[in-house]
Design a protein around this motif. Structure first.
Motif, PDB file in Angstrom:
ATOM      1  N   CYS A   1       0.833  -1.207   0.000  1.00 10.95           N
ATOM      2  CA  CYS A   1       0.000   0.000   0.000  1.00 10.95           C
ATOM      3  C   CYS A   1       0.868   1.258   0.000  1.00 10.95           C
ATOM      4  N   ALA A   2       2.016   1.204   0.657  1.00  8.03           N
ATOM      5  CA  ALA A   2       2.951   2.332   0.621  1.00  8.03           C
ATOM      6  C   ALA A   2       3.516   2.506  -0.787  1.00  8.03           C
ATOM      7  N   MET A   3       3.754   1.414  -1.482  1.00 11.01           N
ATOM      8  CA  MET A   3       4.222   1.500  -2.869  1.00 11.01           C
ATOM      9  C   MET A   3       3.164   2.152  -3.749  1.00 11.01           C
ATOM     10  N   GLN A   4       1.912   1.828  -3.491  1.00 12.96           N
ATOM     11  CA  GLN A   4       0.832   2.484  -4.231  1.00 12.96           C
ATOM     12  C   GLN A   4       0.822   3.990  -3.950  1.00 12.96           C
ATOM     13  N   ALA A   5       0.970   4.346  -2.683  1.00 10.77           N
ATOM     14  CA  ALA A   5       0.920   5.761  -2.309  1.00 10.77           C
ATOM     15  C   ALA A   5       2.072   6.543  -2.923  1.00 10.77           C
ATOM     16  N   ALA A   6       3.202   5.904  -3.109  1.00  8.83           N
ATOM     17  CA  ALA A   6       4.373   6.592  -3.657  1.00  8.83           C
ATOM     18  C   ALA A   6       4.295   6.778  -5.159  1.00  8.83           C
ATOM     19  N   ASP A   7       3.415   6.042  -5.818  1.00 13.01           N
ATOM     20  CA  ASP A   7       3.361   6.083  -7.285  1.00 13.01           C
ATOM     21  C   ASP A   7       1.939   5.777  -7.737  1.00 13.01           C
ATOM     22  N   ARG A   8       1.210   6.809  -8.159  1.00 11.32           N
ATOM     23  CA  ARG A   8      -0.187   6.599  -8.552  1.00 11.32           C
ATOM     24  C   ARG A   8      -0.308   5.651  -9.731  1.00 11.32           C
ATOM     25  N   GLY A   9       0.693   5.684 -10.609  1.00 15.36           N
ATOM     26  CA  GLY A   9       0.653   4.761 -11.743  1.00 15.36           C
ATOM     27  C   GLY A   9       0.716   3.322 -11.283  1.00 15.36           C
ATOM     28  N   PHE A  10       1.581   3.055 -10.318  1.00 13.08           N
ATOM     29  CA  PHE A  10       1.683   1.702  -9.788  1.00 13.08           C
ATOM     30  C   PHE A  10       0.410   1.309  -9.053  1.00 13.08           C
ATOM     31  N   ALA A  11      -0.203   2.274  -8.374  1.00 17.03           N
ATOM     32  CA  ALA A  11      -1.483   2.000  -7.714  1.00 17.03           C
ATOM     33  C   ALA A  11      -2.503   1.532  -8.738  1.00 17.03           C
ATOM     34  N   ASP A  12      -2.493   2.156  -9.915  1.00 15.35           N
ATOM     35  CA  ASP A  12      -3.406   1.744 -10.980  1.00 15.35           C
ATOM     36  C   ASP A  12      -3.033   0.375 -11.541  1.00 15.35           C
ATOM     37  N   VAL A  13      -1.736   0.160 -11.745  1.00 19.53           N
ATOM     38  CA  VAL A  13      -1.266  -1.101 -12.326  1.00 19.53           C
ATOM     39  C   VAL A  13      -1.741  -2.298 -11.513  1.00 19.53           C
ATOM     40  N   LEU A  14      -1.726  -2.171 -10.182  1.00 15.78           N
ATOM     41  CA  LEU A  14      -2.107  -3.285  -9.325  1.00 15.78           C
ATOM     42  C   LEU A  14      -3.594  -3.589  -9.365  1.00 15.78           C
ATOM     43  N   THR A  15      -4.392  -2.684  -9.906  1.00 16.37           N
ATOM     44  CA  THR A  15      -5.842  -2.899  -9.910  1.00 16.37           C
ATOM     45  C   THR A  15      -6.398  -2.978 -11.332  1.00 16.37           C
ATOM     46  N   MET A  16      -5.519  -3.165 -12.315  1.00 16.35           N
ATOM     47  CA  MET A  16      -5.940  -3.296 -13.706  1.00 16.35           C
ATOM     48  C   MET A  16      -5.216  -4.489 -14.329  1.00 16.35           C
ATOM     49  N   THR A  17      -5.659  -4.904 -15.508  1.00 13.63           N
ATOM     50  CA  THR A  17      -4.976  -5.978 -16.217  1.00 13.63           C
ATOM     51  C   THR A  17      -4.553  -5.469 -17.593  1.00 13.63           C
TER      52      THR A  17
END
Length: 232
Positions: A108-124
């Motif tokens: 979750c901290a990785m998501q917070a540090a990078d919005r793109g990565f936050a999106d990557v983890l919830t998309m295919t």
């Protein structure tokens, strides 16, 4: 008789070293620009915006990365490697519950540090083969992580790997909504969710304090102005 005309380049001939170096520089500039934009704005950034940020033409971007998925695959390769490593480290923790909660906080901290990565983890991204391979590896490891945490009696029996996806979706949404107006709001969300996932009597720290009302108001104003960001 020997012709003095310059030879034409054959189809299999390699480009000159100078051309290869120029192409590599353009590729690096594109990747750096995409990382900056995705980290701040998420995956809704257009390919045209990436080209402008990199200072290259659309044709140059297309030669280096023919599709959006190819660009995303290249930009987030290292993040997906870090994700896989985080799950492996959690599995190696001798305390399965600590490993589980530590992994949740880390990802979750990785998501917070990078919005793109936050999106990557919830998309295919079916066309991004390498990225999807790493995602599958992380998923299989997370299933084991959940099973180990349940065996301690501290993680609820009805928690599933789908709940982990829901958590990441919720976290991505909060990160996108609050932005820099209330940047640590996600920590409270994750704290509450971990308490809800644990069985009665499990010793788990209370969540951080709620953000100030003024900070949440600024986040709401920001979200009203920008609107939800959708990939293009």
């Amino acid at each position: 008789m020997t012709s003095s005309a310059a030879p034409t380049e054959s189809p299999g001939r390699q480009p000159e070293p100078g051309l290869r170096a120029d192409a590599e520089r353009n590729r690096d500039r594109i990747l750096a620009a995409a990382r900056r934009l995705y980290a701040i704005e998420g995956l809704g950034v257009s390919m045209a915006s990436v080209a402008r940020e990199a200072g290259v033409g659309k044709a140059t971007l297309s030669r280096r990365f023919a599709t959006r998925e190819a660009l995303i695959n290249a930009v987030f390769a290292d993040r997906m490697d870090a994700h896989t490593s985080a799950v492996a480290e959690a599995l190696a923790d001798p305390d399965p519950w600590h490993g589980f909660t530590g992994y949740i906080h880390t990802i979750c901290a990785m998501q917070a540090a990078d919005r793109g990565f936050a999106d990557v983890l919830t998309m295919t991204f079916p066309a991004a083969k390498a990225l999807e391979t790493r995602r599958a590896e992380a998923y299989q490891a997370s299933v084991q992580l959940i099973a180990r945490a349940k065996a301690t009696g501290k993680l609820r029996d009805d928690f599933t790997d789908q709940d982990l996806v829901i958590l990441l979706m919720a976290n991505a949404g909060v990160i996108a909504a609050t932005g820099d107006a209330a940047p640590d709001t996600w920590r409270r969300l994750v704290g509450h969710l971990l308490r809800s996932y644990s069985t009665p009597g499990t010793d788990i720290p209370p969540p951080p304090e709620a953000p100030a009302p003024t900070a949440l108001y600024r986040a709401m104003v920001r979200l009203t102005r920008t609107g939800p960001c959708t990939p293009s």
